[in-house]
Motif scaffolding. Sequence first.
Motif, PDB file in Angstrom:
ATOM      1  N   GLU A 248       0.739  -1.227  -0.020  1.00 42.56           N
ATOM      2  CA  GLU A 248      -0.003   0.214  -0.085  1.00 42.56           C
ATOM      3  C   GLU A 248       0.732   1.225  -0.196  1.00 42.56           C
ATOM      4  OE1 GLU A 248      -3.778   1.950   2.367  1.00 42.56           O
ATOM      5  OE2 GLU A 248      -2.761   0.180   3.331  1.00 42.56           O
ATOM      6  N   ARG A 249       0.498   2.265  -0.630  1.00 39.09           N
ATOM      7  CA  ARG A 249       1.050   3.544  -0.732  1.00 39.09           C
ATOM      8  C   ARG A 249       0.263   4.463  -0.060  1.00 39.09           C
ATOM      9  NH1 ARG A 249       1.402   6.751  -6.408  1.00 39.09           N
ATOM     10  NH2 ARG A 249      -0.787   6.847  -6.190  1.00 39.09           N
ATOM     11  N   ILE A 250       1.134   4.936   0.939  1.00 42.33           N
ATOM     12  CA  ILE A 250       0.451   5.756   2.049  1.00 42.33           C
ATOM     13  C   ILE A 250       1.023   7.105   1.973  1.00 42.33           C
ATOM     14  CG2 ILE A 250      -0.092   5.965   4.431  1.00 42.33           C
ATOM     15  CD1 ILE A 250       0.132   2.942   4.994  1.00 42.33           C
ATOM     16  N   ALA A 251       0.197   8.112   1.769  1.00 40.43           N
ATOM     17  CA  ALA A 251       0.586   9.616   2.044  1.00 40.43           C
ATOM     18  C   ALA A 251      -0.193  10.247   3.190  1.00 40.43           C
ATOM     19  CB  ALA A 251       0.057  10.309   0.434  1.00 40.43           C
ATOM     20  N   LEU A 252       0.572  11.116   3.899  1.00 39.41           N
ATOM     21  CA  LEU A 252       0.076  11.583   5.077  1.00 39.41           C
ATOM     22  C   LEU A 252      -0.879  12.668   4.763  1.00 39.41           C
ATOM     23  CD1 LEU A 252       3.060  11.381   7.540  1.00 39.41           C
ATOM     24  CD2 LEU A 252       1.243   9.620   6.783  1.00 39.41           C
ATOM     25  N   THR A 253      -2.057  12.283   4.552  1.00 39.09           N
ATOM     26  CA  THR A 253      -3.225  13.134   4.245  1.00 39.09           C
ATOM     27  C   THR A 253      -4.459  12.410   4.499  1.00 39.09           C
ATOM     28  OG1 THR A 253      -4.388  14.491   2.342  1.00 39.09           O
ATOM     29  CG2 THR A 253      -3.361  12.286   1.900  1.00 39.09           C
ATOM     30  N   PRO A 254      -5.399  13.233   5.076  1.00 39.52           N
ATOM     31  CA  PRO A 254      -6.897  12.824   5.189  1.00 39.52           C
ATOM     32  C   PRO A 254      -7.752  12.745   4.064  1.00 39.52           C
ATOM     33  CG  PRO A 254      -6.782  15.163   5.650  1.00 39.52           C
ATOM     34  CD  PRO A 254      -5.383  14.979   5.284  1.00 39.52           C
ATOM     35  N   GLU A 255      -7.171  13.101   2.942  1.00 44.77           N
ATOM     36  CA  GLU A 255      -7.712  12.773   1.464  1.00 44.77           C
ATOM     37  C   GLU A 255      -7.437  11.437   0.903  1.00 44.77           C
ATOM     38  OE1 GLU A 255      -7.925  17.774   0.435  1.00 44.77           O
ATOM     39  OE2 GLU A 255      -6.418  16.426  -0.296  1.00 44.77           O
ATOM     40  N   GLY A 256      -8.497  10.534   1.177  1.00 46.25           N
ATOM     41  CA  GLY A 256      -8.258   9.459   0.544  1.00 46.25           C
ATOM     42  C   GLY A 256      -7.490   8.265   1.531  1.00 46.25           C
ATOM     43  N   ILE A 257      -6.940   8.691   2.647  1.00 48.73           N
ATOM     44  CA  ILE A 257      -6.180   7.995   3.476  1.00 48.73           C
ATOM     45  C   ILE A 257      -6.751   7.843   4.780  1.00 48.73           C
ATOM     46  CG2 ILE A 257      -3.850   7.728   4.527  1.00 48.73           C
ATOM     47  CD1 ILE A 257      -3.828   7.019   1.643  1.00 48.73           C
ATOM     48  N   THR A 258      -7.235   6.618   5.484  1.00 51.93           N
ATOM     49  CA  THR A 258      -7.812   6.470   6.553  1.00 51.93           C
ATOM     50  C   THR A 258      -6.567   6.849   7.843  1.00 51.93           C
ATOM     51  OG1 THR A 258      -7.193   4.163   7.253  1.00 51.93           O
ATOM     52  CG2 THR A 258      -9.124   4.891   6.087  1.00 51.93           C
ATOM     53  N   ALA A 259      -7.324   7.289   8.821  1.00 46.53           N
ATOM     54  CA  ALA A 259      -6.424   7.344  10.270  1.00 46.53           C
ATOM     55  C   ALA A 259      -5.417   6.130  10.517  1.00 46.53           C
ATOM     56  CB  ALA A 259      -7.236   7.878  11.124  1.00 46.53           C
ATOM     57  N   GLU A 260      -6.240   5.021  10.364  1.00 46.18           N
ATOM     58  CA  GLU A 260      -5.507   3.858  10.791  1.00 46.18           C
ATOM     59  C   GLU A 260      -4.236   3.875   9.675  1.00 46.18           C
ATOM     60  OE1 GLU A 260      -8.567   3.849  10.347  1.00 46.18           O
ATOM     61  OE2 GLU A 260      -9.192   3.870  12.304  1.00 46.18           O
ATOM     62  N   GLU A 261      -4.445   4.040   8.414  1.00 50.36           N
ATOM     63  CA  GLU A 261      -3.391   4.034   7.329  1.00 50.36           C
ATOM     64  C   GLU A 261      -2.461   5.085   7.820  1.00 50.36           C
ATOM     65  OE1 GLU A 261      -6.216   2.563   3.623  1.00 50.36           O
ATOM     66  OE2 GLU A 261      -6.020   4.426   3.965  1.00 50.36           O
ATOM     67  N   ALA A 262      -2.795   6.039   8.088  1.00 53.43           N
ATOM     68  CA  ALA A 262      -1.947   7.115   8.174  1.00 53.43           C
ATOM     69  C   ALA A 262      -0.883   6.987   9.561  1.00 53.43           C
ATOM     70  CB  ALA A 262      -2.501   8.471   8.509  1.00 53.43           C
ATOM     71  N   ILE A 263      -1.529   6.286  10.393  1.00 58.95           N
ATOM     72  CA  ILE A 263      -0.812   5.763  11.446  1.00 58.95           C
ATOM     73  C   ILE A 263       0.127   4.735  11.254  1.00 58.95           C
ATOM     74  CG2 ILE A 263      -0.812   4.742  13.702  1.00 58.95           C
ATOM     75  CD1 ILE A 263      -3.410   6.222  14.265  1.00 58.95           C
ATOM     76  N   ARG A 264      -0.052   3.926  10.256  1.00 59.68           N
ATOM     77  CA  ARG A 264       0.992   2.799   9.878  1.00 59.68           C
ATOM     78  C   ARG A 264       2.028   3.640   9.056  1.00 59.68           C
ATOM     79  NH1 ARG A 264      -3.675  -0.249   8.189  1.00 59.68           N
ATOM     80  NH2 ARG A 264      -3.365   0.061   6.177  1.00 59.68           N
ATOM     81  N   GLY A 265       1.608   4.759   8.294  1.00 57.74           N
ATOM     82  CA  GLY A 265       2.806   5.505   7.442  1.00 57.74           C
ATOM     83  C   GLY A 265       3.672   6.273   8.379  1.00 57.74           C
ATOM     84  N   ILE A 266       3.101   6.834   9.607  1.00 61.11           N
ATOM     85  CA  ILE A 266       3.993   7.574  10.604  1.00 61.11           C
ATOM     86  C   ILE A 266       4.726   6.522  11.080  1.00 61.11           C
ATOM     87  CG2 ILE A 266       3.770   8.926  12.625  1.00 61.11           C
ATOM     88  CD1 ILE A 266       1.196   9.758  11.911  1.00 61.11           C
ATOM     89  N   ASP A 267       4.440   5.538  11.609  1.00 59.72           N
ATOM     90  CA  ASP A 267       5.137   4.576  12.199  1.00 59.72           C
ATOM     91  C   ASP A 267       6.573   4.088  11.122  1.00 59.72           C
ATOM     92  OD1 ASP A 267       3.855   4.550  14.538  1.00 59.72           O
ATOM     93  OD2 ASP A 267       2.632   2.728  14.071  1.00 59.72           O
ATOM     94  N   ILE A 268       5.931   3.948   9.905  1.00 57.62           N
ATOM     95  CA  ILE A 268       7.065   3.571   8.824  1.00 57.62           C
ATOM     96  C   ILE A 268       8.220   4.423   8.969  1.00 57.62           C
ATOM     97  CG2 ILE A 268       7.479   2.882   6.596  1.00 57.62           C
ATOM     98  CD1 ILE A 268       4.911   1.345   6.678  1.00 57.62           C
ATOM     99  N   ALA A 269       7.431   5.790   8.718  1.00 58.93           N
ATOM    100  CA  ALA A 269       8.498   7.083   8.414  1.00 58.93           C
ATOM    101  C   ALA A 269       9.403   6.998   9.537  1.00 58.93           C
ATOM    102  CB  ALA A 269       7.725   8.222   8.105  1.00 58.93           C
ATOM    103  N   LEU A 270       8.903   6.980  10.817  1.00 60.51           N
ATOM    104  CA  LEU A 270       9.770   7.246  11.907  1.00 60.51           C
ATOM    105  C   LEU A 270      10.739   5.962  12.118  1.00 60.51           C
ATOM    106  CD1 LEU A 270       7.221   8.357  14.465  1.00 60.51           C
ATOM    107  CD2 LEU A 270       8.784   9.901  13.205  1.00 60.51           C
ATOM    108  N   ASP A 271      10.465   4.845  12.076  1.00 57.77           N
ATOM    109  CA  ASP A 271      11.100   3.654  11.958  1.00 57.77           C
ATOM    110  C   ASP A 271      12.305   3.842  10.947  1.00 57.77           C
ATOM    111  OD1 ASP A 271       9.714   2.611  13.915  1.00 57.77           O
ATOM    112  OD2 ASP A 271       8.652   1.197  12.786  1.00 57.77           O
TER     113      ASP A 271
END
Length: 334
Positions: A248-271
């Motif tokens: 899955e490609r996750i952009a950090l935006t509320p437009e088309g991305i759920t909060a759960e997906e965005a949290i996964r994205g944040i975790d990956i970016a920080l990791d």
Amino acid sequence: MAGIDISVPPQRPDFVQFARGFGKRFILTVDTEEEFDWSAPLDRSSHSLLTVPTLRKFQQFCEGFAVAPIYLVDYPVASSPAAIEVLGEAVREGRADIGVQLHPWVNPPFDEELSDRNSFAGNLPPDLEREKFSRLRDLIEKSFGAAPLIYRAGRYGIGPNTAGMLVEGGIAIDTSVRSQFDYSYMGGPNFREHPLRPYWTGEPGGLMELPLTTVWWGMLRQLGPLIYPLLWRAPSLRGVLSRAGMLERIALTPEGITAEEAIRGIDIALDDGLPLLVLSFHSPSIAPGHTPYVRNEQDLDAFYDWWRTILGYLAQRGVAPASVRDIMDAVVLA
């Protein structure tokens, strides 16, 4: 900066180094623009500014989280007395930042043919791109009483002459690169191979590139840059891979991305050690009926819930908000 094309991925990126005390940070950027029909051909006059007054509510919402949004405003918004009234004081008092967003089709002078290709400002003749930018930059400084230091091209449309233009115009940070996305099918840039970390476009201490944050998630995430482009003719297969937890490609935006997906994205970016996350959305989404993402009041409630969840999670992970000045002051030059 002559000869540096920031739409082309750097061969040896010189990544920006930040002071140790800067920590983990994020910025919240708003593509602050007119409302128009995203499904219709571009038009110089068929737009409105009905959502501008609702920026007041969003600004107050952000202040409740001690976040100073970065409003990247285009020509119609910068020309709007309502926008000056709603955002002017917050910008002057440092509760918000102001930046430039160039939508060439609604930004004078109108010397180009109206077309998809010309909607990417970097495709315009250098003198015309520069003149459009200069008029907008000067209008923003006059309207909001602050010289803008950050830029995003509308439709992410940077080109071979953009970097030099921005440096001449006093811009310190460009945030037009949308890593992992490709707009070449419309005549725009291809960002598939651009870095995600902040990097210098020329000499260190010059123009910083601050890409929007997009990451790959799933069992095949390491192969995302290779697999995802191959599926552009079969978008349903992308959905299958996402639902299966494969890719899955996750952009950090509320437009088309759920909060759960965005949290996964944040975790990956920080990791992955990304020092600065860039979140974004389009301002017409703060009122119902102007974008595909917020069609009614229920969608608007969900939009604000998304931000409550994400801003709360960022705080939980120790990721603090940053302003443009915070970023510039934290830069360490060797």
